[in-house]
Design a protein around this motif. Structure first.
Motif, PDB file in Angstrom:
ATOM      1  N   PRO A  98     -10.189  19.881 -51.739  1.00 49.22           N
ATOM      2  CA  PRO A  98     -10.344  20.879 -52.807  1.00 49.22           C
ATOM      3  C   PRO A  98      -9.612  22.167 -52.448  1.00 49.22           C
ATOM      4  N   ILE A  99      -8.974  22.779 -53.426  1.00 51.93           N
ATOM      5  CA  ILE A  99      -8.234  24.018 -53.205  1.00 51.93           C
ATOM      6  C   ILE A  99      -9.207  25.197 -53.171  1.00 51.93           C
ATOM      7  N   ILE A 100      -9.040  26.056 -52.180  1.00 55.11           N
ATOM      8  CA  ILE A 100      -9.829  27.281 -52.081  1.00 55.11           C
ATOM      9  C   ILE A 100      -8.944  28.429 -52.536  1.00 55.11           C
ATOM     10  N   ASN A 101      -9.217  28.963 -53.713  1.00 61.61           N
ATOM     11  CA  ASN A 101      -8.424  30.059 -54.258  1.00 61.61           C
ATOM     12  C   ASN A 101      -9.083  31.396 -53.970  1.00 61.61           C
TER      13      ASN A 101
END
Length: 222
Positions: free
Chosen positions: A147-150
């Protein structure tokens, strides 16, 4: 006093940073108060806590040679915590004060890793003498994407970011003729990040007119 080439320190509690803290005495010298009764006492007290834990966990140990450091920081929250790059100074100042190391300049190689542990925030620091240890690391391509952590700008800067960068001249509102690299269809332009067609009133001209970025993508950059 015993000289060895390895030590480990674990200090429980949410790590804090003093990187943005500045207080000066009447002689204009930087000071770090610990008994003023004010909020900023916590910086000095945290440094003292680190020094105490260093001595308790590594009795009679002094590292005098050049060092490799591996720092693992465990925050309570993923969203609210200090800048990990700045927290290193606070930690090493406490380690130096303890006498475990002679000077924080001994740390010539450093790896910092950020983790989250709501129940047990802490930092774990390992120090390796370069006469006995070497650093070997690599970055690998994941087989399964995570999952991308923005990240977003602080709440007090969210509404200012776009205006401040436009004022600086780095990016400006798009006007016809600013850019020849992006294709156009009527009143629409192509954003070079998301590759979507965007109306001309929702696009920024950046890099001296060489790049077009939609306002949505532009905000995500900062």
């Amino acid at each position: 006093m015993k000289d060895i080439n390895y030590a480990k320190v674990v200090v429980k509690g949410s790590p804090i940073s003093k990187s943005n803290f500045k207080l000066f005495n009447s002689s204009n010298r930087a000071i770090l108060p610990y008994n003023s009764g004010k909020y900023h006492d916590r910086y000095a007290l945290y440094e003292e806590e680190i020094a105490y834990e260093c001595r308790v966990q590594n009795p009679s140990v002094t590292l005098t040679e050049a060092l490799i450091a591996v720092l693992k920081v465990y925050y309570k929250s993923e969203k609210r915590h200090p800048d990990t790059n700045n927290i290193t100074k606070s930690i090493l100042d406490g380690v130096e004060k303890s006498g475990l190391i002679i000077n924080d300049a001994q740390v010539r190689r450093l790896i910092i890793e950020e983790f989250y542990d709501k129940e047990n925030p802490r930092f774990e620091l390992e120090l390796f003498g370069e006469s006995s240890y070497a650093m070997d690391y690599k970055i690998v391509k994941l087989e399964e994407k995570q999952p991308i952590i923005n990240y977003e700008p602080p709440s007090n800067k969210k509404n200012k970011t776009l205006d401040s960068y436009s004022a600086s001249g780095l990016c400006k509102e798009f006007s016809p003729g600013d850019n020849n690299l992006s294709s156009s269809k009527g009143s629409k332009q192509i954003c070079e990040l998301c590759l979507k067609e965007v109306s001309k009133d929702n696009i920024m001209s950046c890099n001296k007119g060489k790049t077009l970025i939609c306002k949505s993508c532009f905000k995500k950059l900062f």
